[in-house]
Scaffold this active site. Sequence first.
Site, PDB file in Angstrom:
ATOM      1  N   GLU A 270      38.880 -78.156 -13.381  1.00 45.81           N
ATOM      2  CA  GLU A 270      39.433 -79.279 -12.618  1.00 45.81           C
ATOM      3  C   GLU A 270      40.111 -80.268 -13.578  1.00 45.81           C
ATOM      4  O   GLU A 270      41.223 -80.736 -13.332  1.00 45.81           O
ATOM      5  CB  GLU A 270      38.296 -79.947 -11.852  1.00 45.81           C
ATOM      6  CG  GLU A 270      38.781 -80.826 -10.733  1.00 45.81           C
ATOM      7  CD  GLU A 270      37.626 -81.485 -10.008  1.00 45.81           C
ATOM      8  OE1 GLU A 270      36.461 -81.085 -10.243  1.00 45.81           O
ATOM      9  OE2 GLU A 270      37.896 -82.410  -9.230  1.00 45.81           O
TER      10      GLU A 270
ATOM     11  N   ARG B 215      24.081 -68.549 -15.657  1.00 47.14           N
ATOM     12  CA  ARG B 215      23.244 -68.098 -14.537  1.00 47.14           C
ATOM     13  C   ARG B 215      23.579 -66.676 -14.102  1.00 47.14           C
ATOM     14  O   ARG B 215      22.761 -66.004 -13.470  1.00 47.14           O
ATOM     15  CB  ARG B 215      23.318 -69.116 -13.382  1.00 47.14           C
ATOM     16  CG  ARG B 215      22.593 -70.420 -13.706  1.00 47.14           C
ATOM     17  CD  ARG B 215      22.681 -71.424 -12.577  1.00 47.14           C
ATOM     18  NE  ARG B 215      24.007 -71.917 -12.349  1.00 47.14           N
ATOM     19  CZ  ARG B 215      24.609 -72.878 -13.056  1.00 47.14           C
ATOM     20  NH1 ARG B 215      23.959 -73.459 -14.033  1.00 47.14           N
ATOM     21  NH2 ARG B 215      25.834 -73.270 -12.763  1.00 47.14           N
TER      22      ARG B 215
HETATM   23  P1  AMP Z   1      34.742 -71.568 -10.551  1.00 47.36           P
HETATM   24  O1  AMP Z   1      35.322 -71.118 -11.853  1.00 47.36           O
HETATM   25  O2  AMP Z   1      35.409 -72.805 -10.015  1.00 47.36           O
HETATM   26  O3  AMP Z   1      34.695 -70.458  -9.522  1.00 47.36           O
HETATM   27  O4  AMP Z   1      33.247 -72.026 -10.836  1.00 47.36           O
HETATM   28  C1  AMP Z   1      32.211 -71.080 -10.929  1.00 47.36           C
HETATM   29  C2  AMP Z   1      31.302 -71.356 -12.072  1.00 47.36           C
HETATM   30  O5  AMP Z   1      30.923 -72.715 -12.138  1.00 47.36           O
HETATM   31  C3  AMP Z   1      30.016 -70.562 -11.923  1.00 47.36           C
HETATM   32  O6  AMP Z   1      29.632 -70.058 -13.196  1.00 47.36           O
HETATM   33  C4  AMP Z   1      29.008 -71.553 -11.366  1.00 47.36           C
HETATM   34  O7  AMP Z   1      27.745 -71.392 -11.980  1.00 47.36           O
HETATM   35  C5  AMP Z   1      29.599 -72.927 -11.691  1.00 47.36           C
HETATM   36  N1  AMP Z   1      29.693 -73.804 -10.507  1.00 47.36           N
HETATM   37  C6  AMP Z   1      30.842 -74.281  -9.965  1.00 47.36           C
HETATM   38  N2  AMP Z   1      30.600 -75.075  -8.923  1.00 47.36           N
HETATM   39  C7  AMP Z   1      29.250 -75.097  -8.783  1.00 47.36           C
HETATM   40  C8  AMP Z   1      28.360 -75.723  -7.830  1.00 47.36           C
HETATM   41  N3  AMP Z   1      28.809 -76.496  -6.832  1.00 47.36           N
HETATM   42  N4  AMP Z   1      27.042 -75.509  -7.975  1.00 47.36           N
HETATM   43  C9  AMP Z   1      26.558 -74.711  -8.973  1.00 47.36           C
HETATM   44  N5  AMP Z   1      27.338 -74.102  -9.882  1.00 47.36           N
HETATM   45  C10 AMP Z   1      28.670 -74.282  -9.801  1.00 47.36           C
END
Ligand code: AMP
Length: 181
Positions: free
Chosen positions: A104, A67
């Site tokens: 996670e 995205r």
């Molecule tokens: P993080 O690495 O935990 O910061 O997760 C960010 C990535 O995961 C991004 O590329 C987001 O598109 C996706 N992502 C994580 N959590 C969500 C969520 N609750 N809704 C949509 N996309 C998410």
Amino acid sequence: MKKSSNSASQKRWQDYIRDVPDFPKPGIVFKDITPLIADGDAFSAAVSELACHIDSDVDAIVGIESRGFIFGAALAQQLGLGLITVRKPGKLPSRVHSVEYELEYGMDRLEVHRDALSTGHKVVVVDDLLATGGTAAATIKLIELLGAEVAACLFVIELSFLHGRDALGDVKVSSLMHVDS
Ligand code: AMP
């Protein structure tokens, strides 16, 4: 830096983000940006507002699969800059640098072409959402492996309660919309 001409409120962005509970797995509230990009005015306003956070000395936009490509490509086009794609493993055809990062449950990996950037280049990283910061932190590592500098990270949505920006060191972080709980 250009001044923001858009006074769109937090509330306004919320109107274009759909919460989808238990997707892709139980307990996750997925922040769906498809209503935002389906609305021409809202999409354009979001891209313009993100663009206000990009200094004139930036050489390229870096979009994170997948995205991040949507907003990254629109921003790059609007600013007359190139788009560098950071992709999931095995998608880029030429020689890559690869960085592993923690999810996670388990590990994941992101890749960038070795010749995408070089020393002295300054970039802005773009993704739809900042959660724990693992994805953006891995992207910053990739850019730094190329010898380039990350001037800022931009997100449409920041899940502030997860404190993801703490994982991004000194890099400037800006988000259109903050979710506090
Ligand atoms: P993080 O690495 O935990 O910061 O997760 C960010 C990535 O995961 C991004 O590329 C987001 O598109 C996706 N992502 C994580 N959590 C969500 C969520 N609750 N809704 C949509 N996309 C998410």
